[in-house]
Every structure is written in structure tokens, then in C-alpha cells.
Design an enzyme around this catalytic site. Structure first.
Site, PDB file in Angstrom:
ATOM      1  N   ASP A  78       0.866  -1.172   0.000  1.00 29.82           N
ATOM      2  CA  ASP A  78       0.000   0.000   0.000  1.00 29.82           C
ATOM      3  C   ASP A  78       0.904   1.223   0.000  1.00 29.82           C
ATOM      4  OD1 ASP A  78      -1.744   2.098   0.509  1.00 29.82           O
ATOM      5  OD2 ASP A  78      -2.872   1.027   2.055  1.00 29.82           O
ATOM      6  N   SER A 136      -2.082  14.774 -13.217  1.00 26.84           N
ATOM      7  CA  SER A 136      -3.372  14.911 -13.893  1.00 26.84           C
ATOM      8  C   SER A 136      -3.516  16.343 -14.370  1.00 26.84           C
ATOM      9  CB  SER A 136      -4.518  14.573 -12.940  1.00 26.84           C
ATOM     10  OG  SER A 136      -5.768  14.918 -13.510  1.00 26.84           O
ATOM     11  N   TYR A 167      -9.392  14.747  -5.103  1.00 24.43           N
ATOM     12  CA  TYR A 167      -8.445  14.278  -6.124  1.00 24.43           C
ATOM     13  C   TYR A 167      -7.677  15.454  -6.721  1.00 24.43           C
ATOM     14  CZ  TYR A 167      -6.796  12.119 -10.468  1.00 24.43           C
ATOM     15  OH  TYR A 167      -6.023  11.675 -11.512  1.00 24.43           O
ATOM     16  N   ALA A 180      -7.132  18.393  -5.457  1.00 21.19           N
ATOM     17  CA  ALA A 180      -6.237  18.974  -4.464  1.00 21.19           C
ATOM     18  C   ALA A 180      -4.970  18.148  -4.313  1.00 21.19           C
ATOM     19  CB  ALA A 180      -6.959  19.094  -3.117  1.00 21.19           C
ATOM     20  N   SER A 181      -5.113  16.827  -4.316  1.00 23.34           N
ATOM     21  CA  SER A 181      -3.931  15.968  -4.155  1.00 23.34           C
ATOM     22  C   SER A 181      -2.988  16.116  -5.342  1.00 23.34           C
ATOM     23  CB  SER A 181      -4.360  14.505  -4.001  1.00 23.34           C
ATOM     24  OG  SER A 181      -4.921  13.990  -5.201  1.00 23.34           O
ATOM     25  N   LYS A 182      -3.532  16.257  -6.543  1.00 19.97           N
ATOM     26  CA  LYS A 182      -2.697  16.396  -7.731  1.00 19.97           C
ATOM     27  C   LYS A 182      -2.043  17.771  -7.798  1.00 19.97           C
ATOM     28  CE  LYS A 182      -3.198  12.299  -9.488  1.00 19.97           C
ATOM     29  NZ  LYS A 182      -2.048  11.387  -9.643  1.00 19.97           N
TER      30      LYS A 182
END
Length: 345
Positions: free
Chosen positions: A64, A142, A155, A157-159
Site C-alpha cells: 500500500d 493529472s 483528487y 487537491a492531491s494532484k
């Protein structure tokens, strides 16, 4: 330019399915020794068999990426098996389709743990080995790192966090004088199995926002960066169009997304909100590289092909210019020595 892929050891995270699976298979087909990792052990074993059937070597290490110790174990086992790491492709993702005000804290935290910290842990663990091999870290990002859209706030925000993190990292590596390349690759929409596995609170079957591409042409772009690192390589015309549109008129993007930002992200097919998902635990089986949208997906991308050819042409021109300059300098030194001999004579 880095060493040929046929001489590389490549680690691919999120290799159980989708783009990661396609990247691993293509790297193996081009002769690389490939380490595949992800949470789907059954799928990883199948991926190894696919690579070995093509004549290359592969190693599956279930892990993980949100757990730092497990990521470090992946790197250690890769080096134990193959002696080094030349390219590290960080690709694993999860997401939740929901408005930002409907997230639970643990859902948002999990998105950041996998998408952001998962790549950061890979970077930290692989960097010492990439310094030794003068290798490449490829961050699969992305186009949504540049433009947040409805239902995907976590998603996006993480990218966005990844993009700026690796901008900082790239400059730091250059300042330190390490010959390690950092490539950020923002793809457009891909036909992967993730849309059947994502958690969703909209009661509909999620889909990628068209135009949709098969994973293979985008995998070619990722693998290209292992040999010919590109600072940032958008994959697909949809990704490039989004980047330009955001720069030209973010307000126009807001207007468009209010009109179609919800409907473009689902098929219209009803789907229970409590359907099984892979946010915290993998689902059984082997999902493969392709999702349910084969009949709507493009098998090539002219825009990315042109970009890749441009970089190859520029690289060849730079290399050719360097060679000509070196020859000219050698000729000048040789001429100077002959003149000196003549004068002394």
C-alpha cells in the site's frame, strides 16, 4: 537522455490495473526489468506473467503506497533483486465522487495519503538509488492539478499538491548537483477500471470526462520520460486544452463546469452509493488495464505524438550541436598546436 530502457530497472506503483498496468507491460516489452507494486496481489502476479511472456524479467511486491514502511520495502526488495533502480514511476491513485461538503474526513485523508503521500514516500525512498543510477522519477499527475472540477475536489487537491511539491524538488535536486530527472506527466481522461472501483456518492456510474483515451498511448508517454525526461508532459489533447483554457479564462471554465461538470462525469446509469469500492481495501480479482469504455476510447493521440517527436528532434539537435562544437574545439586546438610547431620551427 538516460540509459536505454532495455538497460533499465523500472519500478511502477499502481501497476495492478489501468495506466500503471499498461506502463509496466510496455516497459517490459521494451526490455526493462520491471518491479510492479500495488494492493491487488492477484493482478500483480498476472502482470508479472505478462511481462515474462514477452521475454523480460519482473517482480511483484504487494504494498500500500500510503504506508511509508511498505514503500521503503518495495525499494529495498527491488534493489536486492536487480541491484539498482533507474526509473521510478509513481502512479497509484484513489478518489471519491462527491461534492466537497459531502466528504468524510477519513475519505479526504485517504485520498491525500494515497495520491500525495504515496508519491512522496516513493520519492524519498527511491532518491538515493536514483542518484547512484542517474535515473528518473516520473510523477504521473493529472490535468486536474491545474483546474479543480466538481465532484473531484479531493483528487484535484492531491494532484495540485504533487505538482508544486515536485516543482520544488526538481530545483532542489538541480541545486544539489544530482543527475536525477523529475518528470511530471499530467494525462487526460483514460479508460481504466478505476471508474468501476471508485467510491461515489452521486448514485450514478462514474466515467472519465471525454475525450477518453486507451491507457496504451499514454503509457508510451510515461515510458518515453524514463529515457528522455521531459519537465512536464501533458498527455492527450484534452489535457492540453484544459491547461490552456484555465490560463486563458478560469471564469469561462467555471461557467462550463456549472453546466456540464456533473453530467460529464457519469454515464447516467444508476449505481448504489454503497457499492463496493477500493478506497481503503482492494477488490478481488484482476481488473486489467482497460475499463468499460473501450468502444468510446481513442487508441492514439496525435497531440502527444507530436510533442514526443518534438522532444526527440530537439534532443537530437542539441546532441548534434554539442558534437559539432566539440569537433570545432578539437580542430582549433589541433590548428593551434600546428601553428605553434611551425612558428618554433
Amino acid at each position: 537522455m538516460k540509459k536505454p530502457l532495455s538497460d533499465q530497472v523500472v519500478v511502477v506503483t499502481g501497476a495492478s490495473s489501468g495506466l500503471g498496468r499498461a506502463v509496466a507491460r510496455l516497459a517490459g516489452a521494451r526490455g526493462a526489468r520491471v518491479v510492479v507494486t500495488g494492493r491487488w496481489a492477484e493482478a500483480l502476479d498476472t502482470c508479472v506473467r505478462e511481462i515474462e511472456a514477452g521475454g523480460s524479467e519482473a517482480l511483484a511486491i504487494p504494498a500500500d503506497c500510503a504506508v511509508q514502511d511498505e514503500v521503503e520495502q518495495v525499494v529495498e526488495q527491488a534493489v536486492d533483486r536487480f541491484g539498482r533502480i533507474d526509473s521510478f514511476v509513481a502512479n497509484a491513485i484513489v478518489t471519491v465522487y462527491a461534492e466537497t461538503y459531502r466528504y468524510e474526513a477519513d475519505e479526504l485523508r485517504r485520498i491525500m495519503d494515497v495520491n500525495f503521500f504515496g508519491q512522496v514516500y516513493g520519492y524519498w525512498a527511491a532518491l538515493p538509488h536514483l542518484r547512484e543510477s542517474r535515473g528518473t522519477f516520473v510523477s504521473v499527475n493529472s490535468a486536474l492539478a491545474y483546474r479543480g472540477i466538481p465532484l473531484q475536489g479531493g483528487y484535484c487537491a492531491s494532484k495540485a499538491a504533487l505538482r508544486t511539491f515536485f516543482e520544488s524538488a526538481r530545483v532542489e535536486v538541480q541545486k544539489a548537483g544530482w543527475d536525477v530527472a523529475i518528470s511530471v506527466v499530467p494525462p487526460g481522461a483514460i479508460n481504466t477500471p478505476q471508474f468501476d472501483h471508485d467510491r461515489q456518492k452521486i448514485g450514478k456510474q462514474p466515467q472519465p470526462v471525454p475525450p477518453i483515451y486507451q491507457p496504451e498511448p499514454f503509457a508510451a508517454g510515461v515510458v518515453h520520460c524514463c529515457e528522455h525526461p521531459v519537465r512536464e508532459l501533458p498527455l492527450g489533447w484534452g489535457a492540453q486544452k484544459l491547461l490552456w483554457g484555465q490560463k486563458l479564462s478560469p471564469r469561462a471554465g467555471d461557467l462550463m463546469l456549472r453546466r456540464m461538470g456533473w453530467s460529464a462525469q457519469h454515464t447516467g446509469e444508476d449505481k448504489p452509493v454503497d457499492s463496493p469500492d477500493n478506497l481503503f481495501d482492494p477488490l478481488p480479482g484482476d481488473p486489467g488495464a482497460h475499463g468499460r469504455f473501450d468502444d468510446r476510447s481513442r487508441r492514439s493521440t496525435a497531440w502527444t505524438s507530436l510533442r514526443l517527436r518534438r522532444w526527440l528532434v530537439v534532443g537530437a539537435a542539441v546532441a548534434g550541436s554539442a558534437e559539432l562544437l566539440a569537433r570545432e574545439a578539437a580542430w582549433r586546438r589541433s590548428s593551434a598546436r600546428l601553428i605553434a610547431v611551425f612558428v618554433r620551427g
